[in-house]
Design an enzyme around this catalytic site. Structure first.
Site, PDB file in Angstrom:
ATOM      1  N   LEU A 123     -37.896  -5.752  -7.316  1.00 40.38           N
ATOM      2  CA  LEU A 123     -38.464  -4.588  -6.626  1.00 40.38           C
ATOM      3  C   LEU A 123     -37.404  -3.911  -5.775  1.00 40.38           C
ATOM      4  O   LEU A 123     -37.021  -2.779  -6.022  1.00 40.38           O
ATOM      5  CB  LEU A 123     -39.652  -5.028  -5.756  1.00 40.38           C
ATOM      6  CG  LEU A 123     -40.153  -3.979  -4.758  1.00 40.38           C
ATOM      7  CD1 LEU A 123     -40.738  -2.767  -5.483  1.00 40.38           C
ATOM      8  CD2 LEU A 123     -41.164  -4.581  -3.796  1.00 40.38           C
ATOM      9  N   ASP A 124     -36.951  -4.603  -4.751  1.00 44.05           N
ATOM     10  CA  ASP A 124     -35.941  -4.091  -3.818  1.00 44.05           C
ATOM     11  C   ASP A 124     -34.987  -5.239  -3.534  1.00 44.05           C
ATOM     12  O   ASP A 124     -35.240  -6.043  -2.633  1.00 44.05           O
ATOM     13  CB  ASP A 124     -36.626  -3.613  -2.537  1.00 44.05           C
ATOM     14  CG  ASP A 124     -35.646  -3.120  -1.470  1.00 44.05           C
ATOM     15  OD1 ASP A 124     -34.436  -3.068  -1.750  1.00 44.05           O
ATOM     16  OD2 ASP A 124     -36.106  -2.821  -0.357  1.00 44.05           O
ATOM     17  N   PRO A 125     -33.951  -5.376  -4.380  1.00 46.44           N
ATOM     18  CA  PRO A 125     -33.454  -4.400  -5.350  1.00 46.44           C
ATOM     19  C   PRO A 125     -34.102  -4.521  -6.731  1.00 46.44           C
ATOM     20  O   PRO A 125     -34.457  -5.609  -7.156  1.00 46.44           O
ATOM     21  CB  PRO A 125     -31.969  -4.748  -5.437  1.00 46.44           C
ATOM     22  CG  PRO A 125     -31.950  -6.249  -5.224  1.00 46.44           C
ATOM     23  CD  PRO A 125     -33.043  -6.533  -4.227  1.00 46.44           C
TER      24      PRO A 125
END
Length: 446
Positions: A123-125
């Site tokens: 997701l993040d990253p």
């Protein structure tokens, strides 16, 4: 038959196991939590589990050799050791972690071996990279240029579950969340580099009003500057990557940092009470402790910071069950005990990019893309879905031969992000795109 080795059976593994089994892949989960792995496999004959940990490198090498691709869901510090074995055995590797220098060091050798080490594919990253590149590539292909770029993401409890003073509950590695709060930050604003020390990160915030959610607070996330090169916008005037939280978290974590409650030096806390620990950390008298802490922090006794310490029972006479340990362990353990997402509660993921671009005719435009996804522990949490599914799709694409690049990569190339985003959209994970917005949408960063 394509065989996938999954290392780890933590909080984000379940959606990956379900996805790969549903798509006909044979999987092996190697984990010291074999029982959890077996629950995820749920009797599917295409799945198997192995009781294994990183202190058994011989078994790991045999597992790597016996499978076609490896997914490491282990803590990032173990990725280089796994990558070394993958290189020796000629196997592809997928992780959801940031590329550290040790991993980047495998780029040339992996490229020569014709194998792919795909990192930052969660997701993040991960989704943040892919959706950022989609809008950046669109602007560049139309002859525009990026003036300002903001990317902010948060894994949060749904609003109705944000019912403690910090307005936060853990949905992934709790100690990882807390450790991440100790990072420094670096970004660019109006052409100037802004460096923020760890002690100031949670005072360097701004408020965003998110439709359907309400007001969220954003703080800077690690090194934003390096992504100007990654995203192909080296001359951008402003680049800022941040993290969303409900108001209450930043003030409370800042207070805990100022009270040295996350220090990692081992001390003897035998027989210490919770209030005794807090007084020791603050360097103040235990009598009138709440008033003393309020005065030290220069906040009201009904502030989020004081209410959070009270919620965690740090003003109580409870005797701690520790001997020699660190303040970090005491503080993080109490947060975990009180702040895990309940089985009947929802979590949510919010991701937002805001871009100010300039077209060839000189016209400027603000574009915003945003994602909100909900989940729950009874099915799959939003954070588990949005971390595991991009990596799962990457595994499938690699095994199907649909990704041609090799070496150490992240999902910023069209041949990677276009098919992953398309399949995520089919599963309901999709960014909403808004164009021609007012400049008032642009964040006002301190």
């Amino acid at each position: 038959m394509n065989k996938v080795l999954i290392l780890g059976s933590g909080l984000v593994a379940k959606p990956m196991v379900e996805y790969l089994l549903n798509h006909g892949f044979r999987i092996v989960i190697a984990s010291p939590m074999k029982g959890r792995a077996d629950e995820m496999i749920a009797g599917n004959p295409m799945g198997a589990s192995v009781d294994w940990s990183m202190d058994d490198p011989e078994t790991l090498e045999m597992l790597v050799a016996g499978n076609d691709i490896v997914v490491s869901l282990l803590p990032y510090k173990f990725h280089p050791q796994v990558a070394s074995l993958c290189l020796r055995q000629g196997k592809h590797l997928v992780t959801t972690s940031y590329i550290k220098p040790e991993m980047q060091g495998f780029h040339e050798a992996a490229g020569k071996a014709g194998i792919l080490f795909m990192n930052e594919c969660g997701l993040d990253p991960g989704i943040d990279h892919m959706t950022a590149m989609k809008i950046i590539d669109f602007i560049h292909s139309a002859g525009g240029r990026i003036l300002e770029f903001y990317s902010i993401c948060g894994a949060l409890p749904a609003p109705e579950a944000a019912d403690n003073p910090m307005k936060y509950k853990f949905t992934w590695s709790p100690k990882g969340v807390i450790l991440a709060s100790l990072n420094n930050a670096l970004y660019r604003k109006d052409g100037k580099t802004v460096s923020v020390d760890s002690e100031d990160v949670f005072r360097t915030t701004f408020i965003s009003d998110i439709p359907g959610t309400g007001k969220l607070e954003a703080y800077p996330n690690r090194d934003s500057l390096s992504f100007a090169e990654v995203y192909g916008i080296p001359d951008v005037n402003t680049i800022y990557r941040g993290t969303f939280r409900f108001p209450g978290w930043c003030e409370s974590i800042d207070a805990m940092k100022r009270l040295h409650m996350f220090d990692d030096k081992v001390r003897d806390y035998t027989g210490t009470t919770a209030r005794g620990f807090l007084a020791e950390r603050a360097g103040t008298d235990i009598a009138d402790l709440k008033q003393n802490i309020s005065s030290l922090l220069k906040v009201r006794e009904d502030s989020a910071a004081i209410r959070s310490l009270d919620y965690l029972d740090f003003f109580s006479d409870e005797r701690l069950s520790y001997y020699e340990t660190t303040p970090f362990e005491i503080t993080s353990d109490r947060m975990i005990q009180k702040m895990m997402l309940g089985d009947n509660e929802r979590d949510m993921v919010i991701l937002q990019h805001i871009v100010l671009c300039e077209w060839q005719n000189g016209r400027q435009e603000v574009i915003r893309t945003s994602l909100t996804d909900y989940g729950s522990p009874s099915s799959n949490t939003a954070i588990a879905r949005t971390v595991a599914l991009p990596a799962s799709i990457a595994v499938k694409l690699i095994l199907e031969g649909r990704i041609s690049v090799t070496g150490v990569q992240r999902p910023v190339l069209p041949e990677i992000y276009i098919p992953i985003l398309a399949e995520l959209a089919d599963m309901g994970i999709q960014m909403k795109e808004e164009y021609n917005l007012s400049s008032e949408v642009l964040p006002v960063i301190n």
